[in-house]
Design a protein around this motif. Structure first.
Motif, PDB file in Angstrom:
ATOM      1  N   ASP A   1       0.862  -1.172   0.000  1.00  0.00           N
ATOM      2  CA  ASP A   1       0.000   0.000   0.000  1.00  0.00           C
ATOM      3  C   ASP A   1       0.910   1.237   0.000  1.00  0.00           C
ATOM      4  N   LYS A   2       0.983   1.911  -1.156  1.00  0.00           N
ATOM      5  CA  LYS A   2       1.923   3.038  -1.299  1.00  0.00           C
ATOM      6  C   LYS A   2       1.697   4.095  -0.237  1.00  0.00           C
ATOM      7  N   LEU A   3       0.431   4.356   0.054  1.00  0.00           N
ATOM      8  CA  LEU A   3       0.105   5.417   0.988  1.00  0.00           C
ATOM      9  C   LEU A   3       0.508   5.037   2.415  1.00  0.00           C
TER      10      LEU A   3
ATOM     11  N   LEU B   1      10.980   6.932  -2.494  1.00  0.00           N
ATOM     12  CA  LEU B   1       9.785   6.851  -3.339  1.00  0.00           C
ATOM     13  C   LEU B   1       8.921   5.685  -2.924  1.00  0.00           C
ATOM     14  N   GLU B   2       9.546   4.528  -2.812  1.00  0.00           N
ATOM     15  CA  GLU B   2       8.799   3.357  -2.370  1.00  0.00           C
ATOM     16  C   GLU B   2       9.747   2.233  -1.982  1.00  0.00           C
ATOM     17  N   VAL B   3       9.186   1.240  -1.300  1.00  0.00           N
ATOM     18  CA  VAL B   3       9.983   0.096  -0.870  1.00  0.00           C
ATOM     19  C   VAL B   3       9.283  -1.168  -1.367  1.00  0.00           C
TER      20      VAL B   3
ATOM     21  N   ILE C   1       1.375  12.987 -10.410  1.00  0.00           N
ATOM     22  CA  ILE C   1       0.133  12.355  -9.953  1.00  0.00           C
ATOM     23  C   ILE C   1       0.327  10.846 -10.128  1.00  0.00           C
ATOM     24  N   LYS C   2       0.042  10.090  -9.067  1.00  0.00           N
ATOM     25  CA  LYS C   2       0.269   8.631  -9.127  1.00  0.00           C
ATOM     26  C   LYS C   2      -0.971   7.860  -8.728  1.00  0.00           C
ATOM     27  N   LEU C   3      -1.308   6.905  -9.543  1.00  0.00           N
ATOM     28  CA  LEU C   3      -2.367   5.964  -9.172  1.00  0.00           C
ATOM     29  C   LEU C   3      -1.841   5.120  -8.017  1.00  0.00           C
TER      30      LEU C   3
ATOM     31  N   ALA D   1      16.265  10.180 -13.051  1.00  0.00           N
ATOM     32  CA  ALA D   1      17.000   9.021 -12.532  1.00  0.00           C
ATOM     33  C   ALA D   1      16.515   8.699 -11.124  1.00  0.00           C
ATOM     34  N   ASP D   2      16.666   7.464 -10.710  1.00  0.00           N
ATOM     35  CA  ASP D   2      16.460   7.135  -9.301  1.00  0.00           C
ATOM     36  C   ASP D   2      17.478   6.075  -8.890  1.00  0.00           C
ATOM     37  N   ILE D   3      17.483   5.762  -7.599  1.00  0.00           N
ATOM     38  CA  ILE D   3      18.434   4.777  -7.094  1.00  0.00           C
ATOM     39  C   ILE D   3      17.638   3.622  -6.507  1.00  0.00           C
TER      40      ILE D   3
ATOM     41  N   VAL E   1      -0.873  12.955  -4.944  1.00  0.00           N
ATOM     42  CA  VAL E   1      -0.265  14.066  -5.668  1.00  0.00           C
ATOM     43  C   VAL E   1       1.059  14.337  -4.973  1.00  0.00           C
ATOM     44  N   GLN E   2       2.117  14.476  -5.791  1.00  0.00           N
ATOM     45  CA  GLN E   2       3.443  14.562  -5.189  1.00  0.00           C
ATOM     46  C   GLN E   2       4.247  15.698  -5.808  1.00  0.00           C
ATOM     47  N   GLU E   3       5.041  16.304  -4.987  1.00  0.00           N
ATOM     48  CA  GLU E   3       5.989  17.312  -5.465  1.00  0.00           C
ATOM     49  C   GLU E   3       6.877  16.659  -6.535  1.00  0.00           C
ATOM     50  N   TYR E   4       7.166  17.377  -7.614  1.00  0.00           N
ATOM     51  CA  TYR E   4       8.045  16.850  -8.662  1.00  0.00           C
ATOM     52  C   TYR E   4       9.498  17.185  -8.302  1.00  0.00           C
ATOM     53  N   VAL E   5      10.318  16.155  -8.147  1.00  0.00           N
ATOM     54  CA  VAL E   5      11.714  16.370  -7.772  1.00  0.00           C
ATOM     55  C   VAL E   5      12.531  16.484  -9.066  1.00  0.00           C
ATOM     56  N   LYS E   6      12.644  17.735  -9.527  1.00  0.00           N
ATOM     57  CA  LYS E   6      13.207  18.004 -10.846  1.00  0.00           C
ATOM     58  C   LYS E   6      14.693  17.642 -10.913  1.00  0.00           C
TER      59      LYS E   6
ATOM     60  N   GLY F   1      -0.671   1.625  -9.022  1.00  0.00           N
ATOM     61  CA  GLY F   1       0.220   1.462 -10.176  1.00  0.00           C
ATOM     62  C   GLY F   1       1.507   0.727  -9.847  1.00  0.00           C
ATOM     63  N   THR F   2       2.073   0.026 -10.851  1.00  0.00           N
ATOM     64  CA  THR F   2       3.428  -0.518 -10.695  1.00  0.00           C
ATOM     65  C   THR F   2       4.163  -0.329 -12.012  1.00  0.00           C
ATOM     66  N   GLN F   3       5.469  -0.465 -11.957  1.00  0.00           N
ATOM     67  CA  GLN F   3       6.352  -0.367 -13.124  1.00  0.00           C
ATOM     68  C   GLN F   3       6.171   0.941 -13.871  1.00  0.00           C
ATOM     69  N   GLY F   4       5.851   1.996 -13.139  1.00  0.00           N
ATOM     70  CA  GLY F   4       5.777   3.318 -13.750  1.00  0.00           C
ATOM     71  C   GLY F   4       4.463   3.626 -14.447  1.00  0.00           C
ATOM     72  N   LEU F   5       3.603   2.598 -14.599  1.00  0.00           N
ATOM     73  CA  LEU F   5       2.301   2.850 -15.222  1.00  0.00           C
ATOM     74  C   LEU F   5       1.441   3.608 -14.223  1.00  0.00           C
TER      75      LEU F   5
ATOM     76  N   ARG G   1      10.441   8.981 -15.969  1.00  0.00           N
ATOM     77  CA  ARG G   1      10.378   7.737 -15.183  1.00  0.00           C
ATOM     78  C   ARG G   1      11.568   6.855 -15.519  1.00  0.00           C
ATOM     79  N   SER G   2      12.245   6.363 -14.482  1.00  0.00           N
ATOM     80  CA  SER G   2      13.477   5.619 -14.722  1.00  0.00           C
ATOM     81  C   SER G   2      13.272   4.106 -14.734  1.00  0.00           C
ATOM     82  N   ASN G   3      12.024   3.644 -14.632  1.00  0.00           N
ATOM     83  CA  ASN G   3      11.766   2.194 -14.576  1.00  0.00           C
ATOM     84  C   ASN G   3      12.429   1.459 -15.743  1.00  0.00           C
ATOM     85  N   LEU G   4      13.065   0.330 -15.424  1.00  0.00           N
ATOM     86  CA  LEU G   4      13.711  -0.461 -16.473  1.00  0.00           C
ATOM     87  C   LEU G   4      12.661  -0.983 -17.459  1.00  0.00           C
TER      88      LEU G   4
HETATM   89  P1  ADP Z   1       6.136   2.629  -9.765  1.00  0.00           P
HETATM   90  O1  ADP Z   1       5.893   1.938  -8.459  1.00  0.00           O
HETATM   91  O2  ADP Z   1       5.015   2.487 -10.724  1.00  0.00           O
HETATM   92  O3  ADP Z   1       7.478   2.333 -10.341  1.00  0.00           O
HETATM   93  P2  ADP Z   1       7.217   5.137  -8.798  1.00  0.00           P
HETATM   94  O4  ADP Z   1       6.612   5.931  -7.735  1.00  0.00           O
HETATM   95  O5  ADP Z   1       8.449   4.358  -8.443  1.00  0.00           O
HETATM   96  O6  ADP Z   1       6.108   4.186  -9.426  1.00  0.00           O
HETATM   97  O7  ADP Z   1       7.551   6.097 -10.022  1.00  0.00           O
HETATM   98  C1  ADP Z   1       8.137   5.661 -11.249  1.00  0.00           C
HETATM   99  C2  ADP Z   1       9.324   6.528 -11.636  1.00  0.00           C
HETATM  100  O8  ADP Z   1       8.904   7.892 -11.841  1.00  0.00           O
HETATM  101  C3  ADP Z   1      10.381   6.602 -10.540  1.00  0.00           C
HETATM  102  O9  ADP Z   1      11.287   5.527 -10.637  1.00  0.00           O
HETATM  103  C4  ADP Z   1      11.031   7.957 -10.797  1.00  0.00           C
HETATM  104  O10 ADP Z   1      12.019   7.853 -11.796  1.00  0.00           O
HETATM  105  C5  ADP Z   1       9.871   8.801 -11.334  1.00  0.00           C
HETATM  106  N1  ADP Z   1       9.249   9.581 -10.232  1.00  0.00           N
HETATM  107  C6  ADP Z   1       8.308   9.123  -9.385  1.00  0.00           C
HETATM  108  N2  ADP Z   1       7.950  10.051  -8.495  1.00  0.00           N
HETATM  109  C7  ADP Z   1       8.682  11.153  -8.763  1.00  0.00           C
HETATM  110  C8  ADP Z   1       8.763  12.473  -8.177  1.00  0.00           C
HETATM  111  N3  ADP Z   1       8.001  12.825  -7.141  1.00  0.00           N
HETATM  112  N4  ADP Z   1       9.644  13.351  -8.738  1.00  0.00           N
HETATM  113  C9  ADP Z   1      10.409  12.978  -9.796  1.00  0.00           C
HETATM  114  N5  ADP Z   1      10.368  11.771 -10.402  1.00  0.00           N
HETATM  115  C10 ADP Z   1       9.521  10.858  -9.894  1.00  0.00           C
END
Ligand code: ADP
Length: 290
Positions: A99-101, A259-261, A140-142, A186-188, A176-181, A145-149, A211-214
């Motif tokens: 549960d993301k929330l 972002l998530e675990v 904005i995130k559902l 990229a993410d780690i 709704v989330q702040e955009y981390v420009k 959602g998984t894998q960036g969808l 979105r950095s999803n593979l």
């Molecule tokens: P999912 O679980 O579907 O992969 P994420 O929340 O991990 O969803 O988001 C997918 C990708 O979108 C992340 O890996 C990241 O690269 C980008 N992203 C997600 N949230 C943010 C944010 N708040 N600011 C900037 N980039 C984001």
């Protein structure tokens, strides 16, 4: 030891890597589909039947539960717990991480850095929601959602309003989330096993993709974590009580933001990027714990 891997598909890279690692360390290992397990509940005699045969003398289970079968998969893991079988992921941790929330709430309480996030119950006042995260651009995130969808970048306030109204109209739950420009697409991903970092990679979205999803065409490379990033990942896995976790974070001006675990992190991308045998670390975790 007698180890069961709870997975729907034995030919998946991650499942197969775990089987190979267990065999190499001379364990008896079997992949079982949690959907083919029957749970029998009786006074002080919890049992599991797999394809009609009672499962006996199991020492440990490795849950690899896909999000589509969370409910039943979790019930099976919980039943193994009732039978005093060690599990690399506890059933409650599995539920929380799905549960993301709920996970964001737990992580925030643990004092971890997070992108500022708002959740509302199909709010009519879209403007106010937007102002909570400092206006557009925003994400904005559902929730499911998984894998960036289902992850949308709204560049302007007008775009954000229309997307939110559309989701509200569909009764889809979103955050709704702040955009981390400064993360620059990229993410780690940090893999934690038993409270230790066992691998880390940086994922970069393809050209023009935030979105950095593979799965969305991103590419992975090995990364040396800062102490702050390493501590944040360990703390996040601990807060969610996950023995095995894939912690996703963004690099920002104010340090790492979680972002998530993930409780069933894929092993293919990270094993290839780092050259490390993460599956072996998971098997060794079992050996230390049982
Ligand atoms: P999912 O679980 O579907 O992969 P994420 O929340 O991990 O969803 O988001 C997918 C990708 O979108 C992340 O890996 C990241 O690269 C980008 N992203 C997600 N949230 C943010 C944010 N708040 N600011 C900037 N980039 C984001």
């Amino acid at each position: 030891m007698n180890i069961k891997i709870l997975s729907r598909n034995a030919s998946l890279f991650s499942t197969d890597a775990l089987v190979q690692a267990a065999v190499k360390r001379k364990h008896n290992v079997q992949v079982i589909d949690p959907l083919n397990c029957d749970i029998v509940i009786e006074k002080k005699k919890p049992e599991i039947y797999y394809r009609g045969k009672k499962l006996d003398h199991v020492d440990a289970v490795i849950p690899r539960i896909g999000s589509s079968i969370t409910f039943y998969g979790t019930a099976v893991v919980r039943q193994f717990e009732m039978m005093n079988v060690f599990t690399t992921i506890q059933s409650q941790a599995l539920v929380d991480s799905r549960d993301k929330l709920r996970s964001l709430q737990i992580l925030s309480k643990a004092g971890l850095g997070l992108p500022k996030t708002v959740f509302t119950n199909y709010s009519k006042d879209v403007s106010e929601v937007i102002s909570h995260v400092g206006g557009a651009p925003l994400i904005i995130k559902l929730l499911e959602g998984t894998q960036g969808l289902g992850v949308v970048l709204a560049e302007t306030k007008t775009a954000a309003e229309s997307v939110l109204e559309a989701f509200n109209g569909l009764q889809a739950r979103v955050i709704v989330q702040e955009y981390v420009k400064e993360a620059k697409g990229a993410d780690i991903r940090v893999l934690i096993v038993d409270g230790q970092v066992v691998g880390a990679m940086k994922r970069q979205g393809k050209e023009g993709e935030f979105r950095s999803n593979l799965h969305r065409g991103g590419s992975a490379s090995i990364i040396e974590l800062s102490e702050e990033e390493e501590n944040a990942a360990i703390k996040a896995a601990k807060a969610l009580k996950l023995g095995v976790a894939g912690v996703d974070m963004l690099q920002s001006e104010r340090g790492p933001l979680i972002l998530e675990v993930n409780s069933s992190p894929g092993l293919e991308g990270i094993q290839i990027a780092t050259g490390k045998d993460i599956a072996k670390s998971i098997i060794r975790f079992i050996e230390r714990s049982v």
